[in-house]
Motif scaffolding. Structure first.
Motif, PDB file in Angstrom:
ATOM      1  N   GLN A   1       0.816  -1.215   0.000  1.00 13.82           N
ATOM      2  CA  GLN A   1       0.000   0.000   0.000  1.00 13.82           C
ATOM      3  C   GLN A   1       0.850   1.265   0.000  1.00 13.82           C
ATOM      4  OE1 GLN A   1      -3.181  -0.600  -0.464  1.00 13.82           O
ATOM      5  NE2 GLN A   1      -2.686  -2.771  -0.281  1.00 13.82           N
ATOM      6  N   ARG A   2       2.122   1.154   0.361  1.00 12.71           N
ATOM      7  CA  ARG A   2       2.993   2.328   0.438  1.00 12.71           C
ATOM      8  C   ARG A   2       4.305   2.038  -0.290  1.00 12.71           C
ATOM      9  NH1 ARG A   2       4.461   3.840   5.999  1.00 12.71           N
ATOM     10  NH2 ARG A   2       5.268   5.711   4.975  1.00 12.71           N
ATOM     11  N   ILE A   3       4.285   2.202  -1.589  1.00 16.16           N
ATOM     12  CA  ILE A   3       5.471   1.973  -2.400  1.00 16.16           C
ATOM     13  C   ILE A   3       6.251   3.268  -2.494  1.00 16.16           C
ATOM     14  CG2 ILE A   3       6.328   1.269  -4.659  1.00 16.16           C
ATOM     15  CD1 ILE A   3       4.990  -0.967  -3.036  1.00 16.16           C
ATOM     16  N   THR A   4       7.419   3.293  -1.877  1.00 14.43           N
ATOM     17  CA  THR A   4       8.217   4.527  -1.813  1.00 14.43           C
ATOM     18  C   THR A   4       9.606   4.376  -2.430  1.00 14.43           C
ATOM     19  OG1 THR A   4       9.020   3.919   0.399  1.00 14.43           O
ATOM     20  CG2 THR A   4       7.035   5.271   0.283  1.00 14.43           C
ATOM     21  N   GLY A   5      10.027   3.140  -2.718  1.00 18.66           N
ATOM     22  CA  GLY A   5      11.394   2.921  -3.169  1.00 18.66           C
ATOM     23  C   GLY A   5      11.554   2.996  -4.676  1.00 18.66           C
ATOM     24  N   GLU A   6      12.796   2.908  -5.106  1.00 12.72           N
ATOM     25  CA  GLU A   6      13.082   2.959  -6.536  1.00 12.72           C
ATOM     26  C   GLU A   6      12.924   1.594  -7.200  1.00 12.72           C
ATOM     27  OE1 GLU A   6      17.134   3.789  -7.549  1.00 12.72           O
ATOM     28  OE2 GLU A   6      17.925   2.902  -5.712  1.00 12.72           O
ATOM     29  N   ILE A   7      12.960   0.512  -6.419  1.00 10.68           N
ATOM     30  CA  ILE A   7      12.871  -0.844  -6.968  1.00 10.68           C
ATOM     31  C   ILE A   7      11.685  -1.565  -6.337  1.00 10.68           C
ATOM     32  CG2 ILE A   7      14.023  -3.086  -7.134  1.00 10.68           C
ATOM     33  CD1 ILE A   7      16.693  -1.578  -6.989  1.00 10.68           C
ATOM     34  N   VAL A   8      10.904  -2.257  -7.164  1.00 10.09           N
ATOM     35  CA  VAL A   8       9.817  -3.105  -6.684  1.00 10.09           C
ATOM     36  C   VAL A   8      10.070  -4.526  -7.161  1.00 10.09           C
ATOM     37  CG1 VAL A   8       7.363  -3.647  -6.863  1.00 10.09           C
ATOM     38  CG2 VAL A   8       8.088  -1.286  -6.568  1.00 10.09           C
ATOM     39  N   VAL A   9       9.966  -5.489  -6.237  1.00 13.25           N
ATOM     40  CA  VAL A   9      10.071  -6.910  -6.565  1.00 13.25           C
ATOM     41  C   VAL A   9       8.732  -7.559  -6.239  1.00 13.25           C
ATOM     42  CG1 VAL A   9      11.285  -9.081  -6.168  1.00 13.25           C
ATOM     43  CG2 VAL A   9      12.520  -6.905  -5.975  1.00 13.25           C
ATOM     44  N   ILE A  10       8.129  -8.200  -7.235  1.00 14.85           N
ATOM     45  CA  ILE A  10       6.826  -8.842  -7.055  1.00 14.85           C
ATOM     46  C   ILE A  10       7.030 -10.346  -7.001  1.00 14.85           C
ATOM     47  CG2 ILE A  10       4.485  -9.092  -7.960  1.00 14.85           C
ATOM     48  CD1 ILE A  10       5.183  -6.522  -9.680  1.00 14.85           C
ATOM     49  N   ASN A  11       6.696 -10.932  -5.863  1.00 20.46           N
ATOM     50  CA  ASN A  11       6.786 -12.384  -5.677  1.00 20.46           C
ATOM     51  C   ASN A  11       5.416 -12.963  -6.012  1.00 20.46           C
ATOM     52  OD1 ASN A  11       7.392 -14.977  -4.972  1.00 20.46           O
ATOM     53  ND2 ASN A  11       7.958 -14.534  -2.853  1.00 20.46           N
TER      54      ASN A  11
ATOM     55  N   SER B   1       0.191  -3.071 -12.831  1.00 16.06           N
ATOM     56  CA  SER B   1       0.031  -1.838 -12.068  1.00 16.06           C
ATOM     57  C   SER B   1       1.386  -1.204 -11.752  1.00 16.06           C
ATOM     58  CB  SER B   1      -0.747  -2.106 -10.775  1.00 16.06           C
ATOM     59  OG  SER B   1       0.024  -2.844  -9.847  1.00 16.06           O
ATOM     60  N   PHE B   2       2.414  -2.032 -11.512  1.00 15.11           N
ATOM     61  CA  PHE B   2       3.734  -1.479 -11.212  1.00 15.11           C
ATOM     62  C   PHE B   2       4.479  -1.082 -12.475  1.00 15.11           C
ATOM     63  CE2 PHE B   2       2.952  -3.595  -7.106  1.00 15.11           C
ATOM     64  CZ  PHE B   2       3.164  -2.491  -6.297  1.00 15.11           C
ATOM     65  N   ILE B   3       4.138  -1.705 -13.596  1.00 13.98           N
ATOM     66  CA  ILE B   3       4.679  -1.222 -14.870  1.00 13.98           C
ATOM     67  C   ILE B   3       4.178   0.194 -15.129  1.00 13.98           C
ATOM     68  CG2 ILE B   3       4.504  -1.497 -17.381  1.00 13.98           C
ATOM     69  CD1 ILE B   3       4.705  -4.508 -16.963  1.00 13.98           C
ATOM     70  N   ARG B   4       2.884   0.440 -14.841  1.00 11.16           N
ATOM     71  CA  ARG B   4       2.340   1.786 -15.009  1.00 11.16           C
ATOM     72  C   ARG B   4       3.022   2.780 -14.060  1.00 11.16           C
ATOM     73  NH1 ARG B   4      -2.453  -1.279 -15.686  1.00 11.16           N
ATOM     74  NH2 ARG B   4      -3.023  -1.030 -13.484  1.00 11.16           N
ATOM     75  N   ALA B   5       3.296   2.322 -12.825  1.00 14.41           N
ATOM     76  CA  ALA B   5       3.989   3.187 -11.866  1.00 14.41           C
ATOM     77  C   ALA B   5       5.394   3.535 -12.371  1.00 14.41           C
ATOM     78  CB  ALA B   5       4.067   2.502 -10.508  1.00 14.41           C
ATOM     79  N   LYS B   6       6.037   2.578 -13.012  1.00 13.80           N
ATOM     80  CA  LYS B   6       7.360   2.825 -13.590  1.00 13.80           C
ATOM     81  C   LYS B   6       7.263   3.822 -14.742  1.00 13.80           C
ATOM     82  CE  LYS B   6      11.011   0.456 -16.189  1.00 13.80           C
ATOM     83  NZ  LYS B   6      11.431  -0.831 -16.798  1.00 13.80           N
ATOM     84  N   GLN B   7       6.263   3.657 -15.589  1.00 17.33           N
ATOM     85  CA  GLN B   7       6.084   4.563 -16.721  1.00 17.33           C
ATOM     86  C   GLN B   7       5.755   5.974 -16.257  1.00 17.33           C
ATOM     87  OE1 GLN B   7       3.039   2.293 -18.698  1.00 17.33           O
ATOM     88  NE2 GLN B   7       4.508   1.186 -19.998  1.00 17.33           N
ATOM     89  N   ASP B   8       5.107   6.088 -15.106  1.00 24.51           N
ATOM     90  CA  ASP B   8       4.770   7.400 -14.546  1.00 24.51           C
ATOM     91  C   ASP B   8       5.937   8.023 -13.781  1.00 24.51           C
ATOM     92  OD1 ASP B   8       2.236   7.098 -15.554  1.00 24.51           O
ATOM     93  OD2 ASP B   8       1.342   6.442 -13.665  1.00 24.51           O
ATOM     94  N   GLY B   9       7.025   7.276 -13.650  1.00 17.17           N
ATOM     95  CA  GLY B   9       8.192   7.802 -12.967  1.00 17.17           C
ATOM     96  C   GLY B   9       8.163   7.679 -11.462  1.00 17.17           C
ATOM     97  N   ARG B  10       7.209   6.901 -10.921  1.00 12.79           N
ATOM     98  CA  ARG B  10       7.122   6.757  -9.471  1.00 12.79           C
ATOM     99  C   ARG B  10       8.105   5.727  -8.942  1.00 12.79           C
ATOM    100  NH1 ARG B  10       1.488   5.021  -8.372  1.00 12.79           N
ATOM    101  NH2 ARG B  10       1.273   4.650 -10.616  1.00 12.79           N
ATOM    102  N   ILE B  11       8.533   4.801  -9.776  1.00 13.47           N
ATOM    103  CA  ILE B  11       9.575   3.833  -9.434  1.00 13.47           C
ATOM    104  C   ILE B  11      10.513   3.699 -10.633  1.00 13.47           C
ATOM    105  CG2 ILE B  11       8.169   2.521  -7.785  1.00 13.47           C
ATOM    106  CD1 ILE B  11       7.577   0.489  -9.935  1.00 13.47           C
ATOM    107  N   SER B  12      11.681   3.101 -10.405  1.00 13.71           N
ATOM    108  CA  SER B  12      12.670   3.000 -11.485  1.00 13.71           C
ATOM    109  C   SER B  12      12.708   1.628 -12.132  1.00 13.71           C
ATOM    110  CB  SER B  12      14.062   3.339 -10.950  1.00 13.71           C
ATOM    111  OG  SER B  12      14.135   4.678 -10.551  1.00 13.71           O
TER     112      SER B  12
END
Length: 441
Positions: free
Chosen positions: A39-49, A67-78
């Motif tokens: 619920q609180r994604i704040t880092g530059e890297i996300v790992v989905i298990n 959903s995290f691909i979209r977050a990456k495209q929006d610049g919220r994660i790297s």
């Protein structure tokens, strides 16, 4: 976006959670800040298990990745990385269909992820992990894989054959967790009751329970995911005699009728199943049984479904989950059966089965009213302390609600206290701290 921070998102079962906790320990040893909060994604890297057990779990995993691909495209994660059961099974497909993912790892090669990021880390113990649960309880994965050949199940395809950990390694891990404040251990495996057979041909679950229950500081041991065929009866005297082995057993049965059990390749008959359940309840008085059942498997007639309903009404499982069959690639059922039952019929059967179980579960909750139960406090939430009895496993079972207005200030999270059950709220229990003086007045 916080540089040098990794967010791990875990989908699926508690076995996946243990893998996530191990990965988090490696990231931490590499100098990363690590979080486990979807619920609180704040880092530059996300790992989905990911989970890949059934169609619904696969869909959830894909939607989470998107959903995290979209977050990456929006610049919220790297960066976005994927690991776990889904990617173990469909790695090629995921690489082709989701090129935006920065790396795809399977069920067993996820440790390579840290190295691929170019980080070195100090050596850590093989089973070392960062616990994501409240510190007083943890999941203890005693084996990996499965040797069963159930018609519907893709788990053996994903995880391979059963591999037991040694009792010595498990004892060492429990010792480490005890030193960190853990007192309750949920023993988990794809097939708990096969434990040890791959080591020397003998079942060693009773030996493991004997060893762990004798360790100072272990307050609770709970058994999850037993298999009914070739059940190790030698564990029952230990469950009856050792106070820190919960009177609780999670044993997935899937169905009741002989014809469906044969089609499912379960290796047990209805009579053998009922004899097993009767013996368990006789040898461990007061035990709570959790099971999992399936509806809509190919070949399930309306009569067989009604027989399953009758079975549940007679057996009165205190805890039960159920799911609708889905055709899984490369399973026996996918190769040899037609998935001929309409989805609407499956869902209607599932709803009817769970309605029957809800009444049984409510009756069990009501039967505890007036009793005194030892309750461990898991957390504080609004106006309540939230805890569990020995009959309740985290996340999947009912909880005990203790109003803060009734709670002593001395009560703390992770503590075990006698509680008087005074009522129910849905499936949950309402309780007050037990006042022995007030009772004897």
């Amino acid at each position: 976006m916080r540089k040098n921070e990794v967010n791990v998102v875990t989908l699926g079962c508690s076995k996946n959670l243990v893998d996530s906790e191990r990965l988090m320990r490696l990231f931490s040893a590499s100098g990363y800040t690590v979080r486990h909060d979807p619920q609180r994604i704040t880092g530059e890297i996300v790992v989905i298990n990911t989970c890949g057990f059934i169609g619904a779990a696969q869909e959830e995993s894909i939607n989470t990745i998107l959903s995290f691909i979209r977050a990456k495209q929006d610049g919220r994660i790297s960066k976005v990385f994927v690991m776990g059961c889904l990617s173990e099974r469909f790695r090629g497909d995921l690489k082709e269909e989701l090129p935006e993912v920065d790396g795809i790892y399977g069920k067993f090669d996820w440790k390579q992820l840290v190295q691929d990021l170019g980080r070195s880390f100090a050596p850590v113990a093989e089973e070392s992990r960062l616990i994501t649960t409240p510190k007083h309880y943890a999941y203890l994965k005693i084996s990996e894989g499965c040797n069963r050949t159930c018609s519907y199940c893709a788990i053996p395809i994903i995880t391979g054959r059963h591999k037991s950990r040694t009792i010595a390694s498990l004892k060492e891990e429990v010792s480490q967790l005890l030193s960190e404040g853990c007192t309750e251990f949920q023993l988990i495996a794809q097939d708990l009751t096969y434990y040890g057979r791959d080591l020397d041909g003998k079942n060693h679950l009773a030996d493991l329970l004997d060893t762990l229950s004798a360790m100072e500081g272990v307050r609770r041991l709970r058994l999850h995911y037993a298999y009914p065929a070739h059940f190790p009866y030698e564990i029952l005297p230990l469950m009856r005699e050792r106070e820190n082995i919960c009177n609780y057993l999670d044993i997935a049965l899937q169905h009741a009728t002989d014809s469906m059990l044969r089609k499912m390749r379960r290796g047990i008959s209805q009579q053998e199943t009922e004899t097993l359940l009767e013996r368990i309840r006789t040898e461990v008085p007061g035990i709570v049984l959790r099971t999992t059942l399936m509806v809509g498997h190919p070949g399930e007639t309306e009569e067989e479904f009604k027989a399953l309903i009758d079975f549940v009404e007679r057996m009165k499982f205190e805890r039960m989950g159920a799911f609708a069959y889905s055709h899984e690639k490369d399973t026996y059922a996918e190769q040899y059966y037609q998935d001929e039952i309409a989805e609407e019929v499956k869902l209607n059967r599932l709803e009817e089965l769970m309605a029957v179980q809800e009444s049984i579960a409510e009756q069990f909750s009501q039967s505890l009213v007036g009793s005194v139960q030892e309750v461990v406090i898991d957390r504080r939430e609004e106006n309540y302390l939230i805890g569990r009895t020995q009959y309740d496993s985290p996340e999947v079972d009912p909880e005990v609600l203790i109003p803060l207005s009734e709670a002593h200030r001395s009560l703390h999270v992770g503590g075990y206290y006698p509680m008087q059950i005074v009522g129910t709220e849905g499936f949950d229990l309402l309780a007050h701290p037990f006042n022995k003086k007030k009772v004897n007045a």
